[in-house]
Design an enzyme around this catalytic site. Structure first.
Site, PDB file in Angstrom:
ATOM      1  CG  ASP A  82      -1.752   1.219   1.347  1.00  0.00           C
ATOM      2  OD1 ASP A  82      -2.373   1.591   0.338  1.00  0.00           O
ATOM      3  OD2 ASP A  82      -1.792   1.835   2.434  1.00  0.00           O
ATOM      4  NE  ARG A 134      -6.639   9.868  10.015  1.00  0.00           N
ATOM      5  CZ  ARG A 134      -5.837  10.667  10.733  1.00  0.00           C
ATOM      6  NH1 ARG A 134      -4.659  11.046  10.267  1.00  0.00           N
ATOM      7  NH2 ARG A 134      -6.210  11.087  11.929  1.00  0.00           N
ATOM      8  CB  SER A 149      -1.611   2.552  -3.680  1.00  0.00           C
ATOM      9  OG  SER A 149      -2.105   3.748  -3.131  1.00  0.00           O
ATOM     10  CG  ASN A 150      -7.685   2.701  -2.336  1.00  0.00           C
ATOM     11  OD1 ASN A 150      -7.929   1.776  -3.098  1.00  0.00           O
ATOM     12  ND2 ASN A 150      -8.151   2.742  -1.099  1.00  0.00           N
TER      13      ASN A 150
END
Length: 252
Positions: free
Chosen positions: A39, A69, A146-147
């Site tokens: 990630d 967040r 990863s996003n």
């Protein structure tokens, strides 16, 4: 009734034998690993983003940062479930605007742009460069999963001078969904042409570790924030607080 010495020794031998078998199985599982998919946040330090929040909004930065967040990842999950995809850059901006409204903070266009741009100025955690070099020299293939959008990944890789370390820069944008959707994790299998059990997934968030484990990856949770494990009926194969623990887990 007290245990006799012979019974005690026999019991100790059984326990010792069980531990040896377990350790042998763990070593066998580790020996299958041919690649590591990271990630973004085990590699890039996100704390500068939230430091900037406090700098721009003294005394209110933590409140804004926490709301931002939280909503950032809630939006990825909601968009995945409702099949209303928007890329992570858009999700990040939308969640920042919402967080500012929620906390009643006056977010000017200039400050919004500053905060958004901070996601393009991330640097590697101090323990990362040397550890990645060791992992790569051991023969392991390294990838991101990863996003982050491709732009966010590429920019921060360049910031940290890590481009020659990674074979693949996989963004879930390619699947038009987000982790923990299994289609997102499957990008690693498809790109690396390996079996699930040959790819170790390194997560930053507990929910991501649970998602990767549910998908079928051997999973290492790099718990840099020392958070409790998520109550999601899955346990990562190993947990540590930094790259040194990952190196130790892999016996390198």
């Amino acid at each position: 009734m007290p245990m006799s010495r012979r019974c005690f020794l026999n019991a100790a031998a059984v326990v010792s034998s069980s531990l040896l078998i377990k350790n042998s199985m763990l070593a066998s599982e580790r020996s299958l690993i041919k690649a590591i998919a990271f990630d973004a946040f085990p590699v890039f330090d996100p704390r500068t983003v939230f430091t900037l929040c406090e700098s721009l909004f003294p005394g209110r930065g933590a409140e804004l940062g926490n709301a931002w967040r939280t909503r950032q990842f809630e939006y990825t999950w909601l968009r995945s479930m409702s099949q209303r995809y928007a890329d992570f850059w858009q999700v990040t901006e939308d969640s920042l605007i919402f967080a500012a409204k929620l906390t009643k903070i006056d977010l000017t266009a200039e400050k919004r742009d500053q905060l958004m741009h901070s996601f393009l100025e991330l640097k590697a955690w101090p323990d990362v460069p040397q550890a990645l070099k060791k992992l790569k020299e051991s023969g392991l293939r390294l990838a991101f999963l990863s996003n982050f959008t491709p732009m966010m990944l590429q920019t921060n890789i360049k910031n940290s001078a890590l481009g020659d370390m990674f074979e693949q820069f996989l963004s879930t944008d390619q699947a038009k969904t987000y982790k923990p959707d299994h289609r997102a994790y499957a990008l690693g299998v498809d790109a690396l042409k390996l079996k699930k059990d040959e790819i170790l997934f390194v997560a930053f968030a507990g929910w991501d570790a649970a998602g990767a484990k549910s998908f079928g990856y051997p999973t290492y949770w790099m718990n840099r924030m020392n958070l409790p494990q998520e109550e999601l009926d899955t346990t990562p194969d190993a947990t540590g607080t930094g790259m040194a623990d990952l190196i130790s887990y892999l016996h390198l």
